[in-house]
Motif scaffolding. Structure first.
Motif, PDB file in Angstrom:
ATOM      1  N   ASN A 107       0.826  -1.211   0.000  1.00  0.00           N
ATOM      2  CA  ASN A 107       0.000   0.000   0.000  1.00  0.00           C
ATOM      3  C   ASN A 107       0.859   1.260   0.000  1.00  0.00           C
ATOM      4  N   ASN A 108       1.948   1.252   0.765  1.00  0.00           N
ATOM      5  CA  ASN A 108       2.840   2.414   0.800  1.00  0.00           C
ATOM      6  C   ASN A 108       3.465   2.667  -0.575  1.00  0.00           C
ATOM      7  N   ILE A 109       3.898   1.620  -1.223  1.00  0.00           N
ATOM      8  CA  ILE A 109       4.501   1.773  -2.549  1.00  0.00           C
ATOM      9  C   ILE A 109       3.448   2.201  -3.553  1.00  0.00           C
ATOM     10  N   GLU A 110       2.242   1.678  -3.412  1.00  0.00           N
ATOM     11  CA  GLU A 110       1.156   2.066  -4.306  1.00  0.00           C
ATOM     12  C   GLU A 110       0.820   3.551  -4.145  1.00  0.00           C
ATOM     13  N   GLN A 111       0.843   4.052  -2.923  1.00  0.00           N
ATOM     14  CA  GLN A 111       0.596   5.475  -2.686  1.00  0.00           C
ATOM     15  C   GLN A 111       1.672   6.331  -3.357  1.00  0.00           C
ATOM     16  N   TYR A 112       2.915   5.901  -3.256  1.00  0.00           N
ATOM     17  CA  TYR A 112       4.015   6.595  -3.938  1.00  0.00           C
ATOM     18  C   TYR A 112       3.774   6.602  -5.446  1.00  0.00           C
TER      19      TYR A 112
END
Length: 57
Positions: A47-52
C-alpha cells in the motif's frame, strides 16, 4: 528468499526506469512488485509503494 529478490529487483529497476524517462516500463515493474508483495501478505508495504506510485503518475 527468491520472491524478496524479485520484489527488490522490480522496485529497483522500476524506479530507475521512471527516473530515466521510461515511465511506462518503470510503472509496470513497480506494479509487479506491488502484486508480489500482496501475494507475500506484505500489504502495508504494498500500500505504501502504491501510494508513492499514485503520487508520481
Amino acid at each position: 528468499m527468491i520472491a524478496c529478490r524479485q520484489v527488490l529487483g522490480f522496485l529497483h529497476d522500476g524506479a530507475y526506469e521512471i527516473r530515466t524517462g521510461n515511465r511506462e516500463g518503470g510503472i509496470i515493474k513497480v506494479e509487479n512488485a506491488i502484486q508480489l508483495l500482496r501475494e507475500l501478505n506484505s500489504t502495508k508495504l504494498a500500500n505504501n509503494i502504491e501510494q508513492y506510485l499514485l503520487l508520481i503518475k
